[in-house]
Design an enzyme around this catalytic site. Structure first.
Site, PDB file in Angstrom:
ATOM      1  N   HIS A  61       2.472  11.012  12.757  1.00 17.75           N
ATOM      2  CA  HIS A  61       0.729  10.895  13.205  1.00 17.75           C
ATOM      3  C   HIS A  61       0.556  12.076  13.308  1.00 17.75           C
ATOM      4  O   HIS A  61       0.638  12.713  14.048  1.00 17.75           O
ATOM      5  CB  HIS A  61       0.895   9.839  14.953  1.00 17.75           C
ATOM      6  CG  HIS A  61      -0.201   9.231  14.607  1.00 17.75           C
ATOM      7  ND1 HIS A  61      -0.980   8.956  16.203  1.00 17.75           N
ATOM      8  CD2 HIS A  61      -0.686   8.400  13.771  1.00 17.75           C
ATOM      9  CE1 HIS A  61      -2.030   7.671  15.985  1.00 17.75           C
ATOM     10  NE2 HIS A  61      -1.671   7.992  14.168  1.00 17.75           N
ATOM     11  N   HIS A 104       2.104  -1.561  12.441  1.00 15.38           N
ATOM     12  CA  HIS A 104       0.620  -0.047  12.741  1.00 15.38           C
ATOM     13  C   HIS A 104       1.551   0.557  13.357  1.00 15.38           C
ATOM     14  O   HIS A 104       2.528   0.856  14.269  1.00 15.38           O
ATOM     15  CB  HIS A 104      -0.006  -0.481  13.846  1.00 15.38           C
ATOM     16  CG  HIS A 104      -0.445   0.526  13.992  1.00 15.38           C
ATOM     17  ND1 HIS A 104      -1.140   1.258  14.396  1.00 15.38           N
ATOM     18  CD2 HIS A 104      -1.776   1.081  13.195  1.00 15.38           C
ATOM     19  CE1 HIS A 104      -1.583   2.469  14.618  1.00 15.38           C
ATOM     20  NE2 HIS A 104      -2.155   2.021  13.744  1.00 15.38           N
ATOM     21  N   ASN A 105       2.112   1.919  12.494  1.00 19.10           N
ATOM     22  CA  ASN A 105       2.840   3.360  13.458  1.00 19.10           C
ATOM     23  C   ASN A 105       4.002   2.809  13.327  1.00 19.10           C
ATOM     24  O   ASN A 105       4.423   3.356  14.385  1.00 19.10           O
ATOM     25  CB  ASN A 105       2.095   3.901  14.210  1.00 19.10           C
ATOM     26  CG  ASN A 105       0.325   4.439  13.475  1.00 19.10           C
ATOM     27  OD1 ASN A 105       0.063   4.693  11.912  1.00 19.10           O
ATOM     28  ND2 ASN A 105      -0.654   5.494  14.561  1.00 19.10           N
ATOM     29  N   GLU A 110       4.843   0.642   8.434  1.00 20.66           N
ATOM     30  CA  GLU A 110       3.685   1.708   7.942  1.00 20.66           C
ATOM     31  C   GLU A 110       4.169   2.754   7.832  1.00 20.66           C
ATOM     32  O   GLU A 110       5.153   3.718   8.975  1.00 20.66           O
ATOM     33  CB  GLU A 110       2.715   1.446   8.988  1.00 20.66           C
ATOM     34  CG  GLU A 110       1.615   2.752   8.599  1.00 20.66           C
ATOM     35  CD  GLU A 110       0.243   2.868   9.840  1.00 20.66           C
ATOM     36  OE1 GLU A 110      -0.796   3.213   9.096  1.00 20.66           O
ATOM     37  OE2 GLU A 110       0.334   1.938  10.016  1.00 20.66           O
TER      38      GLU A 110
END
Length: 779
Positions: free
Chosen positions: A377, A332-333, A362
């Site tokens: 982000h 994730h991220n 990601e």
């Protein structure tokens, strides 16, 4: 003011003697590494000036040198009051040595220097890379080749060699006056160094036993005698005696009996002679096709004596089933190195994830300056990196650990113009790696990981709800599609304010060029499980927050399993996890969710369990789901288990016998660990369990527990076993020492060693637990 006691100055003669001793020790350690008279090793032991690079304005000359132990590097520091320990780093902490401009730092700050003079040291933990420039190509090559050889030779040493090397290094460290003798005080200091607290009486007793010459100092053979006492493994001696003759030999026939009866090895007859040839150090025993105590210990410490089934270290599962039939290691991220709000973004994070076996990464894409898309982000203060740099990193590292497909999960917030740039970068950088057409005309179900070897797939939005990405593209240049903005879900006041100011739209204009890169992973909003009369196309997939996915697993487990037989599901952490904490992936694997994305940068139980699951099947990043999670007629529900074909229930009998060379948690000289072991089962709710041993006080070197535990396992195919060693503390939280997690189905039976991992999932060189495992079918 504290006075600093000065050491008396040594004479030139004393200095020369010490220098010669140091050279002899270094030469001996070079031989132990299998690098006798190696020119690169000699260069590193001599040391050299290197330019350390931190920024465009910070580039300073420092002296670097390999220490005589051939295990640590000393680096010069100009900082005031810096402790000696902080000027040393261990070769064991190095993950990689890269030549040229292969890190972000080198790309940014050393482009003016020829690549052949540049190299970078990449560390295993979260430490920053060490970017260095040598004064010549020859110097750079010595460092790159020398470090590479030491790492490779250290990794190939067996456990006994590693132990010997470590103990002799500690002995040398304890020998304060460097006279190659050991006084009683030095012996006590040494015992603390290796993590044992021994009272004065016992220390003196050991000392007097070894001091045959009665000189009040141990030397040569006396030190070797002390080493033998220290490394004695009585628990293994007693097992060996049951199968050996009075002369101390275990015949091949008795080894076969031990392997078959105790270790449950089905190929014992073939395995026994091979083990003797591989691990027996005594030539006489080897010629007689027998094993001594030393050979037996070497076998138990080897890969064949490991708790993890060595045949599972290679790909052994069927890799020809549809992609949706596998659990997929997913991040994730991926770009984040730390937290979700202010932490740095880095291409290094992608490299780390991919080399840890991750197969789905990601990318959060936003418009950047100079018409170049950036990744960060959104709405937060995390730093930005170029989309093109990330694609280059993915190209270079996608298939270094595993040949099986990598999925790029795009969260796209870019303008149509910059989306076209994204598509162009992926096409030109990835070239043939990028999958842009269906495999072998397969239009009814996913191709298999085997068919997709070496390929990179893009997960993202597709133009037009009516469009079929498998049967061709329409002629739209761009149109609105639904926007998926996970960043907007973050539970942080500053983020919420920015989302409101932006006036978040539910749609996004999508460029045809970017749409065309999506073949098998079309992102759609989840609108409920399939209506059998109007099934969704197999290539349509949805993303769920952990809370939504857990709710579906709780309330509609069997429906979720059926959905995941044909479709891919991606799960991501809740918006409140701004600290990059993780959720347990197990409940979501239990309903067949494939892409359960975790924050790879955050160590802890969840990542331990994750890496434990994916060390199976050759660390390929793909694990085949059990049959009952792939069968279209399945009625399995992990929240309400009824009778069915879920596999035979098992009883796990487990004995924690002893520990070996547990590391110090607190590095202070007088701190000794008080270890205890916890055994955890992670699986379906009925199987989740936890039991622990007593605490052993003041002994991290060779603690003995000899405690037995029993666990009932309802669904073995979904269970994982985690062993955690902690330093017990009565007043505060226990300190983590090490852990090891593996699937229940990868457990080997009999007497086994568990090779412990650090909190970041890297192996300790010689920290182990010794256990006994027995698995029985439940009545």
């Amino acid at each position: 003011m504290q006075c600093i006691r000065r050491q008396p100055k040594r004479t030139a003669s004393q200095e020369n003697i010490l220098l010669e001793q140091s050279r002899r020790v270094a030469a001996l350690n070079g031989i132990r590494l299998g690098l006798k008279d190696d020119k690169d090793l000699k260069f590193l032991l001599k040391g050299s000036q290197l330019l350390k690079v931190k920024s465009s304005s910070w580039r300073k000359e420092r002296f670097y040198k390999l220490q005589e132990d051939c295990k640590t590097i000393w680096q010069e520091s100009k900082k005031m009051l810096r402790s000696p320990e902080s000027q040393i780093f261990s070769i064991e902490d190095i993950r990689d040595v890269r030549s040229g401009h292969k890190t972000e730092g080198m790309e940014k700050y050393a482009k003016d220097v020829p690549e052949y003079r540049c190299f970078s040291i990449i560390f295993k933990d979260q430490r920053k890379n060490l970017d260095l420039i040598a004064s010549s190509e020859d110097d750079a090559n010595h460092w790159i080749a020398g470090l590479g050889k030491i790492i490779a030779h250290s990794n190939s040493m067996n456990q006994k060699q590693k132990l010997q090397h470590w103990i002799h290094t500690c002995l040398r460290k304890a020998d304060k006056n460097k006279d190659n003798k050991m006084s009683l005080k030095e012996l006590k200091d040494f015992l603390k160094e290796v993590n044992i607290e021994v009272d004065d009486y016992h220390a003196k007793k050991i000392f007097q036993h070894c001091d045959k010459s009665k000189t009040e100092a141990l030397e040569d053979d006396e030190i070797e005698e002390f080493y033998k006492i220290l490394t004695e493994r009585k628990e293994i001696d007693s097992i060996f005696q049951m199968y050996s003759d009075p002369e101390g030999f275990m015949s091949c026939q008795n080894l076969v009996r031990f392997l078959y009866e105790v270790q449950q090895e089905e190929d014992a007859v073939v395995a026994a002679p091979a083990l003797i040839q591989r691990y027996e150090p005594n030539e006489r025993a080897k010629r007689g096709n027998a094993m001594t105590k030393d050979g037996f210990l070497m076998y138990l410490l080897s890969d064949e004596g490991n708790i993890f089934n060595p045949s599972h270290r290679k790909v052994y599962q069927d890799m020809t089933q549809p992609l949706s039939h596998y659990l997929v290691s997913s991040s994730h991220n991926t770009y984040l190195m730390e937290d979700q709000i202010t932490g740095p973004s880095s291409t290094e994070a992608y490299i780390r994830a991919l080399t840890k076996g991750c197969r789905c990464v990601e990318l959060d894409c936003w418009d950047g300056p100079n018409s170049e898309p950036v990744i960060y982000h959104g709405y937060t203060l995390t730093s930005k990196i170029l989309f093109s740099d990330v694609i280059k990193a993915i190209k270079n590292y996608a298939f270094q650990t595993s040949p099986y497909p990598v999925i790029i999960s795009l969260e796209n917030h870019c303008s149509v113009e910059q989306q076209k740039v994204m598509a162009q970068h992926m096409t030109t950088i990835l070239q043939d790696m990028l999958l842009v057409t269906p495999v072998d005309g397969n239009k009814s179900q996913f191709p298999s990981p085997e068919q997709l070897k070496g390929k990179i797939l893009v997960k993202g939005k597709k133009l037009s709800r009516q469009e079929d990405p498998i049967n061709g593209n329409n002629n739209l240049e761009a149109e609105d599609v639904s926007d998926e903005d996970e960043a907007a879900e973050i539970e942080d006041e500053s983020v919420k304010t920015k989302v409101e100011q932006k006036g978040k739209s539910d749609t996004l204009k999508l460029a045809k060029e970017l749409s065309d890169t999506v073949v098998y992973c079309k992102s759609v909003h989840f609108e409920g499980f399939d209506d059998p009369s109007h099934p969704r196309a197999f290539y349509e997939m949805s993303s769920f927050s952990e809370s939504k996915a857990l709710k579906l697993a709780q309330e509609s487990g069997t429906s979720f399993i059926h959905h995941n037989i044909r479709h891919l599901s991606r799960i991501y952490p809740a918006g409140w996890r701004t600290d990059s904490s993780n959720y347990s992936p197990v409940d979501l694997w239990n309903v067949g969710c494939q892409i359960v994305a975790l924050n790879f940068q955050t160590a802890g139980t969840e990542m331990d369990v994750y890496q434990g699951r994916f060390q199976d099947n050759g660390f390929s990043g793909y694990v085949l789901k059990p049959e009952f999670l792939r069968d279209e007629q399945t009625k399995f529900n992990p929240k309400s288990i009824t009778e069915g074909t879920w596999g035979t229930k098992k009883k796990l009998l487990l004995k924690i016998i002893s520990g070996q060379q547990l590391p110090k948690v607190n590095k202070s000289k007088n701190s000794i660990v008080d270890p205890k072991v916890t055994i955890e089962i992670h699986g379906v709710q009925q199987d989740n369990n936890k039991k622990q041993t007593k605490v052993i006080e003041n002994n991290g070197f060779n603690p003995n527990w000899n405690e037995e535990f029993t666990f009932d396992i309802e669904i073995p195919a979904l269970a994982l076993v985690r062993f955690v060693v902690e330093d017990f503390d009565m007043s505060t939280k226990n300190d983590f020492i090490g852990q090891y997690t593996l699937p229940f189905t990868s457990l080997k039976q009999g007497y086994r060693h568990i090779h412990l991992l650090t909190k970041n999932g890297d192996p300790y060189s010689s920290s182990t637990l010794f256990v006994y495992i027995n698995i029985q079918d439940c009545d």
